[in-house]
Design an enzyme around this catalytic site. Structure first.
Site, PDB file in Angstrom:
ATOM      1  N   SER A  19      -3.883  -3.184  -5.841  1.00  0.00           N
ATOM      2  CA  SER A  19      -4.141  -1.782  -5.521  1.00  0.00           C
ATOM      3  C   SER A  19      -3.191  -0.914  -6.320  1.00  0.00           C
ATOM      4  O   SER A  19      -1.968  -1.002  -6.161  1.00  0.00           O
ATOM      5  CB  SER A  19      -3.933  -1.510  -4.035  1.00  0.00           C
ATOM      6  OG  SER A  19      -3.815  -0.115  -3.843  1.00  0.00           O
ATOM      7  N   HIS A  39      -8.163  -2.485  -7.911  1.00  0.00           N
ATOM      8  CA  HIS A  39      -8.528  -1.826  -6.649  1.00  0.00           C
ATOM      9  C   HIS A  39      -8.026  -0.383  -6.659  1.00  0.00           C
ATOM     10  O   HIS A  39      -6.830  -0.135  -6.831  1.00  0.00           O
ATOM     11  CB  HIS A  39      -7.924  -2.606  -5.480  1.00  0.00           C
ATOM     12  CG  HIS A  39      -8.339  -2.120  -4.126  1.00  0.00           C
ATOM     13  ND1 HIS A  39      -9.527  -2.477  -3.526  1.00  0.00           N
ATOM     14  CD2 HIS A  39      -7.718  -1.291  -3.245  1.00  0.00           C
ATOM     15  CE1 HIS A  39      -9.617  -1.911  -2.334  1.00  0.00           C
ATOM     16  NE2 HIS A  39      -8.523  -1.170  -2.137  1.00  0.00           N
ATOM     17  N   ASP A  90      -7.731   3.082  -4.596  1.00  0.00           N
ATOM     18  CA  ASP A  90      -7.773   3.677  -3.256  1.00  0.00           C
ATOM     19  C   ASP A  90      -7.925   5.184  -3.361  1.00  0.00           C
ATOM     20  O   ASP A  90      -7.014   5.879  -3.813  1.00  0.00           O
ATOM     21  CB  ASP A  90      -6.487   3.327  -2.499  1.00  0.00           C
ATOM     22  CG  ASP A  90      -6.488   1.884  -2.034  1.00  0.00           C
ATOM     23  OD1 ASP A  90      -7.474   1.466  -1.401  1.00  0.00           O
ATOM     24  OD2 ASP A  90      -5.506   1.162  -2.317  1.00  0.00           O
ATOM     25  N   MET A 138      -8.373   8.674  -1.436  1.00  0.00           N
ATOM     26  CA  MET A 138      -8.101   9.269  -0.113  1.00  0.00           C
ATOM     27  C   MET A 138      -8.191  10.784  -0.194  1.00  0.00           C
ATOM     28  O   MET A 138      -7.804  11.385  -1.205  1.00  0.00           O
ATOM     29  CB  MET A 138      -6.700   8.865   0.346  1.00  0.00           C
ATOM     30  CG  MET A 138      -6.461   7.370   0.329  1.00  0.00           C
ATOM     31  SD  MET A 138      -4.856   6.952   1.028  1.00  0.00           S
ATOM     32  CE  MET A 138      -4.815   5.180   0.696  1.00  0.00           C
ATOM     33  N   HIS A 168     -12.413   1.927  -3.506  1.00  0.00           N
ATOM     34  CA  HIS A 168     -12.383   1.981  -2.040  1.00  0.00           C
ATOM     35  C   HIS A 168     -12.302   3.442  -1.626  1.00  0.00           C
ATOM     36  O   HIS A 168     -11.252   4.072  -1.757  1.00  0.00           O
ATOM     37  CB  HIS A 168     -11.156   1.171  -1.572  1.00  0.00           C
ATOM     38  CG  HIS A 168     -10.953   1.145  -0.099  1.00  0.00           C
ATOM     39  ND1 HIS A 168      -9.788   0.664   0.480  1.00  0.00           N
ATOM     40  CD2 HIS A 168     -11.751   1.537   0.930  1.00  0.00           C
ATOM     41  CE1 HIS A 168      -9.891   0.759   1.794  1.00  0.00           C
ATOM     42  NE2 HIS A 168     -11.062   1.295   2.096  1.00  0.00           N
ATOM     43  N   MET A 224     -12.010   6.270   0.861  1.00  0.00           N
ATOM     44  CA  MET A 224     -11.581   6.657   2.212  1.00  0.00           C
ATOM     45  C   MET A 224     -11.723   8.170   2.288  1.00  0.00           C
ATOM     46  O   MET A 224     -10.734   8.908   2.377  1.00  0.00           O
ATOM     47  CB  MET A 224     -10.134   6.197   2.451  1.00  0.00           C
ATOM     48  CG  MET A 224     -10.029   4.672   2.575  1.00  0.00           C
ATOM     49  SD  MET A 224      -8.360   4.040   2.302  1.00  0.00           S
ATOM     50  CE  MET A 224      -8.401   3.860   0.515  1.00  0.00           C
ATOM     51  N   MET A 237     -10.038  -4.172   6.694  1.00  0.00           N
ATOM     52  CA  MET A 237      -8.733  -3.515   6.614  1.00  0.00           C
ATOM     53  C   MET A 237      -7.773  -4.211   7.582  1.00  0.00           C
ATOM     54  O   MET A 237      -8.014  -4.230   8.786  1.00  0.00           O
ATOM     55  CB  MET A 237      -8.845  -2.039   7.016  1.00  0.00           C
ATOM     56  CG  MET A 237      -9.589  -1.144   6.044  1.00  0.00           C
ATOM     57  SD  MET A 237      -8.904  -1.096   4.383  1.00  0.00           S
ATOM     58  CE  MET A 237      -7.224  -0.562   4.676  1.00  0.00           C
ATOM     59  N   ASP A 273      -7.557  -6.217   2.953  1.00  0.00           N
ATOM     60  CA  ASP A 273      -6.772  -5.138   2.335  1.00  0.00           C
ATOM     61  C   ASP A 273      -5.718  -4.641   3.309  1.00  0.00           C
ATOM     62  O   ASP A 273      -6.048  -4.106   4.368  1.00  0.00           O
ATOM     63  CB  ASP A 273      -7.742  -4.003   1.954  1.00  0.00           C
ATOM     64  CG  ASP A 273      -7.088  -2.841   1.225  1.00  0.00           C
ATOM     65  OD1 ASP A 273      -5.875  -2.877   0.985  1.00  0.00           O
ATOM     66  OD2 ASP A 273      -7.834  -1.894   0.892  1.00  0.00           O
TER      67      ASP A 273
HETATM   68  C1  DX5 Z   1      -4.538   1.359   2.395  1.00  0.00           C
HETATM   69  C2  DX5 Z   1      -5.182   0.899   1.114  1.00  0.00           C
HETATM   70  C3  DX5 Z   1      -4.631  -0.388   0.595  1.00  0.00           C
HETATM   71  C4  DX5 Z   1      -3.164  -0.381   0.334  1.00  0.00           C
HETATM   72  C5  DX5 Z   1      -2.636  -1.770   0.341  1.00  0.00           C
HETATM   73  O1  DX5 Z   1      -5.229   2.458   2.867  1.00  0.00           O
HETATM   74  O2  DX5 Z   1      -6.570   0.718   1.286  1.00  0.00           O
HETATM   75  O3  DX5 Z   1      -5.357  -0.808  -0.555  1.00  0.00           O
HETATM   76  O4  DX5 Z   1      -2.831   0.241  -0.860  1.00  0.00           O
HETATM   77  O5  DX5 Z   1      -1.270  -1.699   0.130  1.00  0.00           O
HETATM   78  P1  DX5 Z   1      -0.294  -2.900   0.519  1.00  0.00           P
HETATM   79  O6  DX5 Z   1      -0.734  -4.089  -0.245  1.00  0.00           O
HETATM   80  O7  DX5 Z   1       1.017  -2.358   0.076  1.00  0.00           O
HETATM   81  O8  DX5 Z   1      -0.387  -3.079   2.010  1.00  0.00           O
HETATM   82 ZN    ZN Z   2      -7.865  -0.218  -0.385  1.00  0.00          ZN
END
Ligand code: DX5
Ligand code: ZN
Length: 220
Positions: free
Chosen positions: A10, A35, A37, A39, A68, A70, A139, A177
């Site tokens: 990620s 990956h 993320d 947000m 991903h 969110m 998750m 994840d």
């Molecule tokens: C959280 C994200 C993850 C996150 C994982 O909302 O979807 O992808 O970055 O990070 P680690 O591996 O540090 O838990």
């Molecule tokens: Zn993620």
């Protein structure tokens, strides 16, 4: 069938001031997927990156972009992420309003479609859509931030979804994840996961450590 494990670092834990270089570094270090993320400060309490950044990163690697989302609403942004170079687009059922429609829209854009379940979201949410998806993302932390602790109860959910995928007989990826390190990776794989997202565990120690970090996850 549980497939060989793929590692999806990620980039949330990367140095955002050098994102292109960071993506090239994890590519060279053995990442299978990248990956991303996304947000929005509304669906989750953090804001990260948008389609413009994904598009800019596309030139830095040929590895698949595992995007991903969110964000809510999500439908108005699917096309932009598809055009930016996403390969898989994963959404949360709560991003609403109509999960089935959203999955159809992703597939109509020619992309792989994924569904992500938050820690409190039951596997039952997959009842009428599992056949439609290419990937399920469990998750193992509440979405929003890297560096959180793995939530143990999600192992049972991974097992239940693995059983459902086997019954269906389709090659659906089962990704986990949040809070993944060598120890939790082994347990998630044991429960049936075959794609590992790892932010903190990939990027800790800086670029010289990425290859060893990814190898340690794969060895688990
Ligand atoms: C959280 C994200 C993850 C996150 C994982 O909302 O979807 O992808 O970055 O990070 P680690 O591996 O540090 O838990
Ligand atoms: Zn993620």
């Amino acid at each position: 069938m549980q497939q060989p494990v793929r590692i999806a670092p990620s980039i949330l834990s990367a140095d955002f001031a050098r994102l292109g270089e960071e993506v090239r570094a994890i590519d060279a270090a053995g990442a299978d997927w990248i990956h991303v993320d996304v947000m929005d400060g509304h669906f989750v309490p953090n804001i990260t990156i948008g389609p413009g950044v994904v598009k800019a990163l596309r030139a830095h690697t040929d590895k698949p972009f595992d995007v991903h989302l969110m964000i809510s609403p999500v439908d108005p942004f699917l096309e932009a992420f598809a055009e930016a170079g996403a390969d898989t687009i994963t959404v949360h059922p709560e991003a609403g309003p109509h999960l089935h429609r959203t999955l159809q829209a992703i597939k109509a854009l020619g992309k792989r479609a994924g569904v992500s379940l938050n820690p409190a979201t039951p596997a039952k949410m997959l009842d009428y859509v599992l056949e439609e998806v290419d990937l399920v993302l469990v998750m193992s932390v509440n979405p929003g931030f890297g560096g959180q602790s793995f939530i143990e109860s999600q192992l049972g959910k991974i097992e239940a979804i693995r059983n459902r995928i086997e019954k269906l007989g389709k090659p659906i990826d089962l990704e986990v994840d949040g809070g993944i390190d060598a120890a939790t990776a082994a347990r998630a794989i044991g429960a049936g996961a075959d794609v590992l997202v790892a932010g903190t565990a990939t990027f800790r120690g800086g670029p010289d450590a990425y290859a060893a970090n990814i190898a340690a996850l794969r060895a688990s």
